[in-house]
Design a protein around this motif. Structure first.
Motif, short mmCIF file in Angstrom:
data_model
loop_
_atom_site.label_atom_id
_atom_site.label_comp_id
_atom_site.label_asym_id
_atom_site.label_seq_id
_atom_site.Cartn_x
_atom_site.Cartn_y
_atom_site.Cartn_z
N LEU A 233 63.07 -22.04 58.69
CA LEU A 233 64.16 -21.76 57.75
C LEU A 233 65.00 -20.61 58.27
O LEU A 233 64.48 -19.57 58.69
CB LEU A 233 63.60 -21.42 56.37
N THR A 234 66.29 -20.80 58.25
CA THR A 234 67.23 -19.75 58.66
C THR A 234 68.40 -19.73 57.67
O THR A 234 68.75 -20.75 57.09
CB THR A 234 67.80 -19.99 60.08
N ILE A 235 68.96 -18.55 57.52
CA ILE A 235 70.16 -18.42 56.70
C ILE A 235 71.35 -18.65 57.61
O ILE A 235 71.57 -17.92 58.56
CB ILE A 235 70.21 -17.05 56.02
N ARG A 236 72.06 -19.71 57.32
CA ARG A 236 73.20 -20.09 58.15
C ARG A 236 74.45 -19.31 57.77
O ARG A 236 75.25 -18.94 58.61
CB ARG A 236 73.45 -21.58 58.00
N GLU A 237 74.61 -19.07 56.47
CA GLU A 237 75.80 -18.35 55.99
C GLU A 237 75.47 -17.63 54.70
O GLU A 237 74.75 -18.15 53.85
CB GLU A 237 76.93 -19.36 55.77
N LEU A 238 75.99 -16.43 54.57
CA LEU A 238 75.78 -15.63 53.36
C LEU A 238 77.09 -14.94 53.04
O LEU A 238 77.65 -14.23 53.86
CB LEU A 238 74.68 -14.60 53.61
N ASP A 239 77.60 -15.20 51.84
CA ASP A 239 78.78 -14.46 51.40
C ASP A 239 78.54 -14.00 49.97
O ASP A 239 77.42 -14.05 49.48
CB ASP A 239 80.07 -15.28 51.56
N GLY A 240 79.55 -13.56 49.29
CA GLY A 240 79.38 -12.97 47.98
C GLY A 240 78.66 -13.81 46.95
O GLY A 240 77.89 -13.31 46.16
N CYS A 241 78.85 -15.12 46.98
CA CYS A 241 78.23 -15.95 45.95
C CYS A 241 77.48 -17.15 46.50
O CYS A 241 76.78 -17.82 45.76
CB CYS A 241 79.26 -16.39 44.92
N CYS A 242 77.63 -17.46 47.76
CA CYS A 242 77.01 -18.65 48.33
C CYS A 242 76.05 -18.30 49.46
O CYS A 242 76.29 -17.38 50.23
CB CYS A 242 78.06 -19.61 48.88
#
Length: 85
Positions: A62-71
């Motif tokens: 599992l990896t975090i592909r994208e992280l922004d303010g709400c998604c």
């Protein structure tokens, strides 16, 4: 009027009013909208704060592909999603 009643009466999407939404695409891509942050992150489990709960995503690589303010977008082989608290 409670937030839940407001959503029901107006017909708005719950995520538009601040509730979190989890979308799973096949078993290798997950999107969480309106999260409150990351509680813990390992390659086999990512824990996310969602409102007053912690949601666990379990799988492999599992990896975090994208992280922004709400998604938050997570890739990897996803086995299960569950409430931890």
């Amino acid at each position: 009027m409670s937030k839940k009643d407001f959503i029901y009466k107006t017909g708005l999407a719950p995520e538009g009013a601040g509730y979190f939404k989890i979308s799973l695409f096949e078993d290798n891509f997950l999107l969480i909208e309106n999260h409150s942050g990351i509680a813990d992150m390992k390659s086999e489990c990512i824990k996310i704060f969602c409102e007053k709960r912690i949601v666990g995503i379990f799988g492999e690589n599992l990896t975090i592909r994208e992280l922004d303010g709400c998604c938050l977008k997570i890739n990897g082989k996803i086995f299960k999603i569950e409430y931890l608290t």
